[in-house]
Design a protein around this motif. Structure first.
Motif, PDB file in Angstrom:
ATOM      1  N   ASP A  53       8.678  69.110  19.437  1.00  0.00           N
ATOM      2  CA  ASP A  53       8.379  70.373  19.058  1.00  0.00           C
ATOM      3  C   ASP A  53       7.253  70.176  17.893  1.00  0.00           C
ATOM      4  O   ASP A  53       6.879  71.243  18.417  1.00  0.00           O
ATOM      5  CB  ASP A  53       9.409  70.728  18.778  1.00  0.00           C
ATOM      6  N   ARG A  54       7.166  69.620  17.331  1.00  0.00           N
ATOM      7  CA  ARG A  54       6.299  69.450  16.492  1.00  0.00           C
ATOM      8  C   ARG A  54       4.742  69.464  16.492  1.00  0.00           C
ATOM      9  O   ARG A  54       4.139  70.235  16.287  1.00  0.00           O
ATOM     10  CB  ARG A  54       6.610  68.555  14.782  1.00  0.00           C
ATOM     11  N   GLU A  55       5.070  68.204  17.430  1.00  0.00           N
ATOM     12  CA  GLU A  55       3.334  68.129  18.539  1.00  0.00           C
ATOM     13  C   GLU A  55       3.352  68.985  19.080  1.00  0.00           C
ATOM     14  O   GLU A  55       1.781  69.158  19.026  1.00  0.00           O
ATOM     15  CB  GLU A  55       4.227  66.717  19.337  1.00  0.00           C
ATOM     16  N   ARG A  56       3.878  69.928  19.425  1.00  0.00           N
ATOM     17  CA  ARG A  56       3.674  71.151  20.695  1.00  0.00           C
ATOM     18  C   ARG A  56       3.435  72.498  19.979  1.00  0.00           C
ATOM     19  O   ARG A  56       2.246  72.804  20.223  1.00  0.00           O
ATOM     20  CB  ARG A  56       4.799  71.701  21.636  1.00  0.00           C
ATOM     21  N   TYR A  57       3.593  72.916  19.068  1.00  0.00           N
ATOM     22  CA  TYR A  57       3.313  73.440  18.136  1.00  0.00           C
ATOM     23  C   TYR A  57       2.017  73.040  17.185  1.00  0.00           C
ATOM     24  O   TYR A  57       0.891  73.995  17.431  1.00  0.00           O
ATOM     25  CB  TYR A  57       5.004  73.615  16.604  1.00  0.00           C
ATOM     26  N   GLN A  58       2.300  72.085  16.628  1.00  0.00           N
ATOM     27  CA  GLN A  58       0.624  71.896  15.964  1.00  0.00           C
ATOM     28  C   GLN A  58      -0.475  71.810  16.975  1.00  0.00           C
ATOM     29  O   GLN A  58      -1.101  71.920  16.549  1.00  0.00           O
ATOM     30  CB  GLN A  58       1.223  69.876  15.234  1.00  0.00           C
ATOM     31  N   ALA A  59      -0.074  71.222  18.188  1.00  0.00           N
ATOM     32  CA  ALA A  59      -0.965  71.007  19.606  1.00  0.00           C
ATOM     33  C   ALA A  59      -1.577  72.669  19.353  1.00  0.00           C
ATOM     34  O   ALA A  59      -3.103  72.893  19.464  1.00  0.00           O
ATOM     35  CB  ALA A  59      -0.908  70.949  20.671  1.00  0.00           C
ATOM     36  N   GLY A  60      -1.007  73.595  19.891  1.00  0.00           N
ATOM     37  CA  GLY A  60      -1.589  75.387  19.381  1.00  0.00           C
ATOM     38  C   GLY A  60      -2.607  75.410  17.882  1.00  0.00           C
ATOM     39  O   GLY A  60      -3.588  76.117  18.233  1.00  0.00           O
ATOM     40  N   LEU A  61      -1.429  75.039  16.710  1.00  0.00           N
ATOM     41  CA  LEU A  61      -2.329  75.027  15.778  1.00  0.00           C
ATOM     42  C   LEU A  61      -4.006  74.564  15.717  1.00  0.00           C
ATOM     43  O   LEU A  61      -4.736  75.303  15.028  1.00  0.00           O
ATOM     44  CB  LEU A  61      -2.064  74.266  14.636  1.00  0.00           C
ATOM     45  N   GLU A  62      -3.997  73.555  16.204  1.00  0.00           N
ATOM     46  CA  GLU A  62      -4.981  72.388  16.646  1.00  0.00           C
ATOM     47  C   GLU A  62      -6.637  73.264  17.439  1.00  0.00           C
ATOM     48  O   GLU A  62      -7.295  73.015  16.786  1.00  0.00           O
ATOM     49  CB  GLU A  62      -5.062  71.399  16.819  1.00  0.00           C
ATOM     50  N   GLU A  63      -6.070  73.946  18.359  1.00  0.00           N
ATOM     51  CA  GLU A  63      -6.761  74.520  19.065  1.00  0.00           C
ATOM     52  C   GLU A  63      -7.619  75.927  18.121  1.00  0.00           C
ATOM     53  O   GLU A  63      -8.466  75.977  18.149  1.00  0.00           O
ATOM     54  CB  GLU A  63      -6.177  75.497  20.225  1.00  0.00           C
ATOM     55  N   TYR A  64      -7.304  76.554  17.322  1.00  0.00           N
ATOM     56  CA  TYR A  64      -7.676  77.770  16.181  1.00  0.00           C
ATOM     57  C   TYR A  64      -8.267  76.903  15.956  1.00  0.00           C
ATOM     58  O   TYR A  64      -9.731  77.974  14.440  1.00  0.00           O
ATOM     59  CB  TYR A  64      -6.237  78.014  15.885  1.00  0.00           C
ATOM     60  N   ARG A  65      -8.141  75.675  15.030  1.00  0.00           N
ATOM     61  CA  ARG A  65      -8.818  75.240  13.792  1.00  0.00           C
ATOM     62  C   ARG A  65     -10.190  75.177  13.786  1.00  0.00           C
ATOM     63  O   ARG A  65     -11.355  74.512  13.879  1.00  0.00           O
ATOM     64  CB  ARG A  65      -8.584  73.643  13.161  1.00  0.00           C
ATOM     65  N   ASP A  66     -11.274  74.276  15.040  1.00  0.00           N
ATOM     66  CA  ASP A  66     -12.038  74.612  15.300  1.00  0.00           C
ATOM     67  C   ASP A  66     -12.917  75.838  15.431  1.00  0.00           C
ATOM     68  O   ASP A  66     -13.857  76.252  15.848  1.00  0.00           O
ATOM     69  CB  ASP A  66     -12.305  74.158  17.032  1.00  0.00           C
ATOM     70  N   ARG A  67     -12.492  77.183  15.198  1.00  0.00           N
ATOM     71  CA  ARG A  67     -12.618  78.798  16.300  1.00  0.00           C
ATOM     72  C   ARG A  67     -13.695  79.360  14.142  1.00  0.00           C
ATOM     73  O   ARG A  67     -12.861  78.679  13.140  1.00  0.00           O
ATOM     74  CB  ARG A  67     -11.728  79.451  16.163  1.00  0.00           C
ATOM     75  N   ASP A  68     -14.541  80.255  14.203  1.00  0.00           N
ATOM     76  CA  ASP A  68     -14.735  80.825  13.428  1.00  0.00           C
ATOM     77  C   ASP A  68     -13.369  81.623  12.529  1.00  0.00           C
ATOM     78  O   ASP A  68     -13.244  82.542  13.931  1.00  0.00           O
ATOM     79  CB  ASP A  68     -15.737  81.418  14.477  1.00  0.00           C
ATOM     80  N   LEU A  69     -12.948  81.676  12.113  1.00  0.00           N
ATOM     81  CA  LEU A  69     -11.491  82.572  11.454  1.00  0.00           C
ATOM     82  C   LEU A  69     -11.761  82.542   9.971  1.00  0.00           C
ATOM     83  O   LEU A  69     -12.678  82.401   9.463  1.00  0.00           O
ATOM     84  CB  LEU A  69     -10.597  81.549  11.243  1.00  0.00           C
ATOM     85  N   SER A  70     -11.362  83.610  10.308  1.00  0.00           N
ATOM     86  CA  SER A  70     -10.833  84.851   8.731  1.00  0.00           C
ATOM     87  C   SER A  70     -10.801  83.817   7.890  1.00  0.00           C
ATOM     88  O   SER A  70      -9.777  82.327   7.649  1.00  0.00           O
ATOM     89  CB  SER A  70     -10.430  85.639   8.588  1.00  0.00           C
ATOM     90  N   GLU A  71     -11.414  84.238   6.388  1.00  0.00           N
ATOM     91  CA  GLU A  71     -10.088  83.417   5.003  1.00  0.00           C
ATOM     92  C   GLU A  71      -9.018  83.277   5.258  1.00  0.00           C
ATOM     93  O   GLU A  71      -8.413  82.483   5.128  1.00  0.00           O
ATOM     94  CB  GLU A  71     -10.304  83.558   3.522  1.00  0.00           C
ATOM     95  N   ALA A  72      -8.523  83.923   5.318  1.00  0.00           N
ATOM     96  CA  ALA A  72      -7.044  84.480   5.903  1.00  0.00           C
ATOM     97  C   ALA A  72      -6.353  83.224   6.862  1.00  0.00           C
ATOM     98  O   ALA A  72      -5.033  82.703   6.510  1.00  0.00           O
ATOM     99  CB  ALA A  72      -6.459  85.824   5.310  1.00  0.00           C
ATOM    100  N   GLU A  73      -7.062  83.500   7.450  1.00  0.00           N
ATOM    101  CA  GLU A  73      -6.744  82.236   9.163  1.00  0.00           C
ATOM    102  C   GLU A  73      -6.710  81.658   8.679  1.00  0.00           C
ATOM    103  O   GLU A  73      -5.724  80.214   9.139  1.00  0.00           O
ATOM    104  CB  GLU A  73      -7.429  82.928  10.355  1.00  0.00           C
ATOM    105  N   GLU A  74      -7.965  80.650   8.294  1.00  0.00           N
ATOM    106  CA  GLU A  74      -8.257  79.822   7.898  1.00  0.00           C
ATOM    107  C   GLU A  74      -7.057  78.640   6.091  1.00  0.00           C
ATOM    108  O   GLU A  74      -6.473  77.825   6.746  1.00  0.00           O
ATOM    109  CB  GLU A  74      -9.312  79.340   6.671  1.00  0.00           C
ATOM    110  N   GLN A  75      -6.702  79.887   5.381  1.00  0.00           N
ATOM    111  CA  GLN A  75      -5.469  79.535   4.683  1.00  0.00           C
ATOM    112  C   GLN A  75      -3.879  79.297   5.204  1.00  0.00           C
ATOM    113  O   GLN A  75      -3.441  77.949   4.865  1.00  0.00           O
ATOM    114  CB  GLN A  75      -5.202  80.729   3.527  1.00  0.00           C
ATOM    115  N   PHE A  76      -4.016  80.370   6.418  1.00  0.00           N
ATOM    116  CA  PHE A  76      -2.375  80.136   6.916  1.00  0.00           C
ATOM    117  C   PHE A  76      -2.715  78.957   7.650  1.00  0.00           C
ATOM    118  O   PHE A  76      -1.224  78.076   7.579  1.00  0.00           O
ATOM    119  CB  PHE A  76      -2.422  81.296   8.166  1.00  0.00           C
ATOM    120  N   LEU A  77      -3.654  78.415   8.281  1.00  0.00           N
ATOM    121  CA  LEU A  77      -3.864  76.807   9.137  1.00  0.00           C
ATOM    122  C   LEU A  77      -2.804  76.094   7.817  1.00  0.00           C
ATOM    123  O   LEU A  77      -2.421  74.943   8.166  1.00  0.00           O
ATOM    124  CB  LEU A  77      -4.874  76.627  10.446  1.00  0.00           C
ATOM    125  N   GLU A  78      -3.826  75.756   7.121  1.00  0.00           N
ATOM    126  CA  GLU A  78      -3.871  74.816   6.093  1.00  0.00           C
ATOM    127  C   GLU A  78      -2.713  74.747   5.837  1.00  0.00           C
ATOM    128  O   GLU A  78      -2.242  73.791   5.440  1.00  0.00           O
ATOM    129  CB  GLU A  78      -4.929  75.272   4.755  1.00  0.00           C
TER     130      GLU A  78
END
Length: 182
Positions: free
Chosen positions: A144-169
């Motif tokens: 479950d952790r791997e699946r969840y983290q794989a989705g978060l990883e998809e967002y990390r390569d995008r142009d994100l707001s500061e709030a989104e970057e902090q959330f992902l971190e």
């Protein structure tokens, strides 16, 4: 807060939402989608979801648009409304529900309602989540952790707001969020 499923597709009502308070406001005037809403005790609409059957699989229901009043975001209203639709769809006999999400906040909120990342994205880079989680042999070995983290990883390569970057971190290496039942 009152949560109500108004109608199933294709007989959904038109909802006229204020575009300054709600994202996707124009999508809710279509009548070919089912609708569910959340209202305050004084009947003020604060959230809505539109949904319809998959065009090629009558056993699959898609949650198409979820919107929450800008002033009420972060209160858990959207996930509670999605749970209502999810539960009614399961009662109605749908085998699976799907939703495509375009930001990590929606991703997390839907995870809390039992949806999980399928490993698929739409043509416009939305991540596809499914309930119940898919039994695809290619992803069966994922934890479950791997699946969840794989989705978060998809967002990390995008142009994100500061709030989104902090959330992902803040979610780096974490387990998926606990399922909410209320």
């Amino acid at each position: 807060m009152e949560y109500e499923l108004l109608a199933w597709p294709p007989d959904g009502p038109k909802l006229r939402l204020d575009h300054e308070r709600f994202s996707y406001a124009g999508k809710f005037v279509m009548t070919n989608t089912g609708k569910a809403v959340a209202r305050t005790a004084d009947s003020r609409l604060v959230a809505a979801v539109a949904f319809n059957e998959d065009r090629t699989d009558e056993d699959t229901l898609w949650l198409r648009y979820v919107t929450v009043d800008r002033e009420r975001r972060g209160e858990g209203i959207g996930p509670r409304l999605c749970r209502l639709v999810r539960d009614r769809a399961v009662e109605r006999g749908y085998d699976r529900l799907r939703i495509a999400v375009n930001n990590p906040f929606a991703y997390e909120a839907l995870y809390r309602t039992g949806f999980a990342y399928t490993g698929e994205t739409t043509g416009i880079a939305e991540l596809i989540l499914e309930y119940p989680t898919p039994d695809d042999p290619d992803t069966a070995a994922w934890t479950d952790r791997e699946r969840y983290q794989a989705g978060l990883e998809e967002y990390r390569d995008r142009d994100l707001s500061e709030a989104e970057e902090q959330f992902l971190e803040s979610r780096t290496g974490s387990e998926p969020p606990a399922l909410e039942t209320v």
